[in-house]
Design an enzyme around this catalytic site. Sequence first.
Site, PDB file in Angstrom:
ATOM      1  N   GLY A  28       0.820  -1.210   0.000  1.00 18.67           N
ATOM      2  CA  GLY A  28       0.000   0.000   0.000  1.00 18.67           C
ATOM      3  C   GLY A  28       0.851   1.256   0.000  1.00 18.67           C
ATOM      4  O   GLY A  28       2.036   1.209  -0.341  1.00 18.67           O
ATOM      5  N   LEU A  30       0.490   3.559  -2.075  1.00 19.05           N
ATOM      6  CA  LEU A  30       0.890   3.418  -3.479  1.00 19.05           C
ATOM      7  C   LEU A  30       1.214   4.763  -4.112  1.00 19.05           C
ATOM      8  O   LEU A  30       0.625   5.784  -3.783  1.00 19.05           O
ATOM      9  CB  LEU A  30      -0.227   2.714  -4.260  1.00 19.05           C
ATOM     10  N   GLY A  33       5.162   4.718  -8.952  1.00 21.46           N
ATOM     11  CA  GLY A  33       5.968   3.513  -9.209  1.00 21.46           C
ATOM     12  C   GLY A  33       5.110   2.258  -9.168  1.00 21.46           C
ATOM     13  O   GLY A  33       5.247   1.364 -10.015  1.00 21.46           O
ATOM     14  N   HIS A  34       4.206   2.200  -8.179  1.00 23.24           N
ATOM     15  CA  HIS A  34       3.292   1.046  -8.118  1.00 23.24           C
ATOM     16  C   HIS A  34       2.333   1.066  -9.305  1.00 23.24           C
ATOM     17  O   HIS A  34       2.011   0.011  -9.875  1.00 23.24           O
ATOM     18  CB  HIS A  34       2.471   1.078  -6.821  1.00 23.24           C
ATOM     19  N   GLN A  61       8.124  -8.474   8.022  1.00 21.31           N
ATOM     20  CA  GLN A  61       9.331  -7.969   7.388  1.00 21.31           C
ATOM     21  C   GLN A  61       9.856  -6.678   8.027  1.00 21.31           C
ATOM     22  O   GLN A  61      10.764  -6.063   7.489  1.00 21.31           O
ATOM     23  CB  GLN A  61       9.134  -7.799   5.884  1.00 21.31           C
ATOM     24  N   GLN A 153      15.478  -7.685  -3.258  1.00 22.52           N
ATOM     25  CA  GLN A 153      14.203  -8.402  -3.091  1.00 22.52           C
ATOM     26  C   GLN A 153      13.858  -9.169  -4.370  1.00 22.52           C
ATOM     27  O   GLN A 153      13.458 -10.331  -4.334  1.00 22.52           O
ATOM     28  CB  GLN A 153      13.097  -7.407  -2.755  1.00 22.52           C
ATOM     29  N   VAL A 176      10.809   3.744 -11.182  1.00 22.71           N
ATOM     30  CA  VAL A 176      10.166   4.998 -11.585  1.00 22.71           C
ATOM     31  C   VAL A 176      10.693   6.097 -10.659  1.00 22.71           C
ATOM     32  O   VAL A 176      10.827   5.895  -9.450  1.00 22.71           O
ATOM     33  CB  VAL A 176       8.633   4.886 -11.478  1.00 22.71           C
ATOM     34  N   SER A 185       9.295   6.060  -3.670  1.00 26.99           N
ATOM     35  CA  SER A 185       9.197   5.139  -2.543  1.00 26.99           C
ATOM     36  C   SER A 185       8.114   5.641  -1.601  1.00 26.99           C
ATOM     37  O   SER A 185       7.951   6.854  -1.424  1.00 26.99           O
ATOM     38  CB  SER A 185      10.537   5.099  -1.789  1.00 26.99           C
ATOM     39  N   SER A 186       7.420   4.702  -0.988  1.00 26.16           N
ATOM     40  CA  SER A 186       6.399   5.092  -0.007  1.00 26.16           C
ATOM     41  C   SER A 186       7.030   5.844   1.153  1.00 26.16           C
ATOM     42  O   SER A 186       6.356   6.587   1.865  1.00 26.16           O
ATOM     43  CB  SER A 186       5.685   3.848   0.527  1.00 26.16           C
TER      44      SER A 186
HETATM   45  O1  PAF Z   1       8.005  -4.666  -2.003  1.00 23.54           O
HETATM   46  C1  PAF Z   1       7.069  -4.691  -1.182  1.00 23.54           C
HETATM   47  O2  PAF Z   1       6.221  -3.802  -1.157  1.00 23.54           O
HETATM   48  C2  PAF Z   1       6.984  -5.840  -0.185  1.00 23.54           C
HETATM   49  O3  PAF Z   1       8.241  -6.230   0.244  1.00 23.54           O
HETATM   50  C3  PAF Z   1       6.190  -7.038  -0.716  1.00 23.54           C
HETATM   51  C4  PAF Z   1       6.873  -7.692  -1.902  1.00 23.54           C
HETATM   52  C5  PAF Z   1       4.792  -6.595  -1.099  1.00 23.54           C
HETATM   53  C6  PAF Z   1       6.059  -8.098   0.392  1.00 23.54           C
HETATM   54  O4  PAF Z   1       5.413  -7.600   1.506  1.00 23.54           O
END
Ligand code: PAF
Length: 287
Positions: A28, A30, A33-34, A61, A153, A176, A185-186
């Site tokens: 989220g 967003l 970039g998303h 995480q 990642q 982006v 980035s968020s």
């Molecule tokens: O990149 C992210 O936003 C997160 O690490 C992901 C891949 C959605 C996993 O929570």
Amino acid sequence: MTVLETVAALREWRRESTAKVFFVPTMGALHEGHAALVREARRLAGMEGRVAVSIFVNPLQFGPGEDLERYPRTLQADLALCTAAGADMVFAPAVNEVYFDDRSIKITESSLSRVLCGASRPGHFDGVCTVVAKLFNLVQPDEAVFGKKDYQQLAIIRRLVRDLDFPVAIHGMETVREADGLAMSSRNRYLNPDERAQAPALRRALLKALAEWRDGDSEAFSLEESVRDEIARTAPLARIDYVSCVDGGTLQPVDGSAGQRLAPRVIALAAFFGKTRLIDNIELPDD
Ligand code: PAF
């Protein structure tokens, strides 16, 4: 666009979907970039396929003292962005919908996750691997789209898919950027005006190293030094976590010697501005 909040509803959606599913997992908050990832999923899906997005701030995480509590939650705006970018379905579950209180299994990647961000964020990639594996099991996508800003990642997800035989094709999308080069980035919204003004130095330092690479400087050490010096010179508010020149496939440090590589070299970095940790990277093409 359909919005689903429960695993049961998601399973039903998946059972009824005979078309191919193209998936974009997110946490989220967003931004453009998303939107680019969702639009890419839409492009890959064409008229026939279905585009699924997940919005889930994954507690696994985040380490102790990281920004789990203050991580921005902007669901209504996120749903509007997903609709505009062409998503068919958003899965936005609560934490207790995804994790059992007494869960006792997690996925650990034990090589690629030990360097770069993994070295300073122990357990972070266990959390990413675990939630992505769960989301892949739930959504059962045919293909999934991830951003290259999170270079490590992306490499780890590719390894997860390979080693655990997930039948999911993984696409990596270019980062982006804002007009001044800062990677979207968020977490950019945490930056105060002075930090925001200096943050594009990260990108400029990487571009300078790329130019040096093109001019024939192939020594990893000197490229890393150049990036550090440039950031120190132009962004005094930055506290560098790491700058590392690595093989883009194995993420292991590279030296200047010629050798068989599966992927281009990458210079990856992380730097703090105040409490905000930003990452960026640049590929060093072989041509
Ligand atoms: O990149 C992210 O936003 C997160 O690490 C992901 C891949 C959605 C996993 O929570």
